[in-house]
Design an enzyme around this catalytic site. Structure first.
Site, PDB file in Angstrom:
ATOM      1  N   ARG A  51       0.792  -1.226   0.000  1.00 13.99           N
ATOM      2  CA  ARG A  51       0.000   0.000   0.000  1.00 13.99           C
ATOM      3  C   ARG A  51       0.825   1.278   0.000  1.00 13.99           C
ATOM      4  O   ARG A  51       0.574   2.190  -0.787  1.00 13.99           O
ATOM      5  CB  ARG A  51      -0.925   0.069   1.240  1.00 13.99           C
ATOM      6  CG  ARG A  51      -2.243  -0.582   1.093  1.00 13.99           C
ATOM      7  CD  ARG A  51      -2.648  -1.153   2.412  1.00 13.99           C
ATOM      8  NE  ARG A  51      -1.683  -2.152   2.781  1.00 13.99           N
ATOM      9  CZ  ARG A  51      -1.734  -3.414   2.336  1.00 13.99           C
ATOM     10  NH1 ARG A  51      -2.724  -3.807   1.599  1.00 13.99           N
ATOM     11  NH2 ARG A  51      -0.796  -4.292   2.659  1.00 13.99           N
ATOM     12  N   THR A  52       1.785   1.362   0.919  1.00 14.79           N
ATOM     13  CA  THR A  52       2.452   2.654   1.092  1.00 14.79           C
ATOM     14  C   THR A  52       3.238   3.026  -0.168  1.00 14.79           C
ATOM     15  O   THR A  52       3.102   4.132  -0.695  1.00 14.79           O
ATOM     16  CB  THR A  52       3.376   2.608   2.328  1.00 14.79           C
ATOM     17  OG1 THR A  52       2.618   2.091   3.415  1.00 14.79           O
ATOM     18  CG2 THR A  52       3.886   3.985   2.683  1.00 14.79           C
ATOM     19  N   LYS A  80      25.392  -3.590  -0.947  1.00  9.80           N
ATOM     20  CA  LYS A  80      26.860  -3.537  -1.027  1.00  9.80           C
ATOM     21  C   LYS A  80      27.444  -2.767   0.151  1.00  9.80           C
ATOM     22  O   LYS A  80      28.646  -2.538   0.205  1.00  9.80           O
ATOM     23  CB  LYS A  80      27.282  -2.851  -2.332  1.00  9.80           C
ATOM     24  CG  LYS A  80      26.768  -3.496  -3.589  1.00  9.80           C
ATOM     25  CD  LYS A  80      27.141  -2.613  -4.795  1.00  9.80           C
ATOM     26  CE  LYS A  80      26.230  -2.898  -5.960  1.00  9.80           C
ATOM     27  NZ  LYS A  80      26.253  -1.797  -6.936  1.00  9.80           N
ATOM     28  N   ARG A 101      11.075   3.953   3.446  1.00  6.04           N
ATOM     29  CA  ARG A 101      10.733   2.959   4.483  1.00  6.04           C
ATOM     30  C   ARG A 101      12.001   2.195   4.822  1.00  6.04           C
ATOM     31  O   ARG A 101      12.754   1.818   3.933  1.00  6.04           O
ATOM     32  CB  ARG A 101       9.659   1.993   3.988  1.00  6.04           C
ATOM     33  CG  ARG A 101       9.476   0.816   4.935  1.00  6.04           C
ATOM     34  CD  ARG A 101       8.257  -0.001   4.637  1.00  6.04           C
ATOM     35  NE  ARG A 101       7.043   0.737   4.923  1.00  6.04           N
ATOM     36  CZ  ARG A 101       5.822   0.201   4.890  1.00  6.04           C
ATOM     37  NH1 ARG A 101       5.677  -1.073   4.573  1.00  6.04           N
ATOM     38  NH2 ARG A 101       4.765   0.931   5.148  1.00  6.04           N
ATOM     39  N   HIS A 129       4.783   5.827  11.540  1.00  8.01           N
ATOM     40  CA  HIS A 129       4.299   5.664  10.165  1.00  8.01           C
ATOM     41  C   HIS A 129       3.330   6.834   9.915  1.00  8.01           C
ATOM     42  O   HIS A 129       2.116   6.656   9.843  1.00  8.01           O
ATOM     43  CB  HIS A 129       3.585   4.315  10.040  1.00  8.01           C
ATOM     44  CG  HIS A 129       3.326   3.866   8.626  1.00  8.01           C
ATOM     45  ND1 HIS A 129       3.372   4.724   7.541  1.00  8.01           N
ATOM     46  CD2 HIS A 129       3.002   2.647   8.133  1.00  8.01           C
ATOM     47  CE1 HIS A 129       3.092   4.038   6.448  1.00  8.01           C
ATOM     48  NE2 HIS A 129       2.866   2.780   6.774  1.00  8.01           N
TER      49      HIS A 129
HETATM   50  N1   CP Z   1      -0.348  -0.013   5.803  1.00  9.45           N
HETATM   51  C1   CP Z   1       0.870  -0.290   5.278  1.00  9.45           C
HETATM   52  O1   CP Z   1       1.898   0.301   5.644  1.00  9.45           O
HETATM   53  O2   CP Z   1       0.860  -1.267   4.312  1.00  9.45           O
HETATM   54  P1   CP Z   1       2.123  -1.747   3.490  1.00  9.45           P
HETATM   55  O3   CP Z   1       3.072  -2.396   4.468  1.00  9.45           O
HETATM   56  O4   CP Z   1       1.588  -2.691   2.461  1.00  9.45           O
HETATM   57  O5   CP Z   1       2.756  -0.523   2.885  1.00  9.45           O
END
Ligand code: CP
Length: 311
Positions: A51-52, A80, A101, A129
């Protein structure tokens, strides 16, 4: 230049502005389809995501911009041994904004210290998040028409669930919000959230391991999965992974206008039979993630029509 590392990087005024812009985009997406022409978003994902990453990419494409990036540490030069600091220095000359991320808490903060472009934390370890929080707030505000006077139940892995940590930090800033924190003993919220956020701000909350008996009191139920990737040993995960199951029977105890949110991915904490209940809004929530990320990209790039923030 501004970055978004924690929900607290935004004032309530800024937060509300981004949510209003998200709602405007949701209503009239075609009005925003050229705003980011000539701009590029880099998605630097050192950890898996559906999603993100894809909603960030969809957001930039919807705004008329372009995207580049990597979807795992293995497919980047991190494999590396390249540092986050060196990577972001390079990416700064390839893109106008980036979403990162990383499994290590604080990695996006380090990136922001070396970056020449806005850095958005797209999830750092079990920490924060913030763009999931923007998604959650847009969902609640759009469906309920308010972010205050709410009793929110948070259920599952409240220890490692970064979406829970960010959402608590954001929601305590609205008035008369009460928390029902439902988890096994081992997966309760971290001490710092209890002491430095909930207790210091005099927020009403209870901690319990009972989902069913608390259902009738909730306006929102925020379900979460047990975060397998954050456990030190598999045995503990197996013991705790099925602590809660939301099914059609438990939904009978909920208010008629309660909403069930989940940041997703779901594992087995919500039975698929709940999906057809009109109160289950987690797929709608994932869709709202695109609109609010469009609003965030615009504001961080100073391309919002009002140009109110982030200049
Ligand atoms: N909600 C969320 O962070 O989903 P993903 O891990 O799929 O990005």
């Amino acid at each position: 230049m501004r970055h978004l590392i924690s929900p607290l990087d935004l004032s309530v005024e800024e937060l509300d502005y981004i949510l209003c812009l998200g709602q405007e985009i949701l209503k009239f997406p075609e009005n925003f389809s050229h705003i980011c022409e000539g701009k590029k978003l880099a998605t630097l994902f050192y950890e898996p995501s559906t999603r993100t990453r894809l909603s960030f990419e969809a957001a930039m494409l919807n705004l008329g911009g372009k995207v580049l990036g990597f979807s795992s540490a293995d497919s980047s030069s991190a494999a590396k041994g390249e540092s986050v600091a060196d990577t972001i220095r390079v990416i700064s000359s390839y893109a106008d904004i980036c979403a990162m991320r990383h499994p290590k808490e604080g990695a996006p903060t380090v990136a922001s210290m070396y970056s020449e472009i806005p850095v958005i934390n797209a999830g750092d370890g079990g920490h924060n998040h913030p763009t999931q929080t923007l998604t959650d707030l847009l969902t609640i505000k759009t469906l309920m028409g308010r972010l205050d006077n709410i009793t929110i139940g948070m259920c599952g892995d409240l220890k490692f669930g970064r979406t829970v940590h960010s959402l608590i930090n954001a929601m305590v800033r609205y008035s008369n919000v009460r928390f029902v924190l439902i988890s096994p003993q081992e997966l309760k919220i971290p001490d710092y959230l209890r002491k430095e956020v909930l207790e210091q701000k005099n927020i009403e909350y209870i901690e319990t391991n009972q989902l069913e008996q608390n259902m009738p009191n909730l306006d929102i139920l925020y379900m979460t999965r047990v975060q397998r990737e954050r456990f030190f040993n598999e045995e503990d995960y197996i013991r705790l992974k099925d602590s809660f199951l939301l099914d059609a029977n438990k939904m009978k105890y909920a208010k008629k206008d309660m909403y069930v949110l989940h940041p997703l991915p779901r594992v087995n904490e919500i039975s698929t039979e709940v999906d057809s209940d009109p109160r289950a809004v987690y797929f709608k929530q994932a869709k709202y993630g695109v609109y609010v990320r469009m609003a965030l990209i615009m504001t961080l790039l100073g391309l919002d029509s009002e140009k109110l923030f982030f200049r």
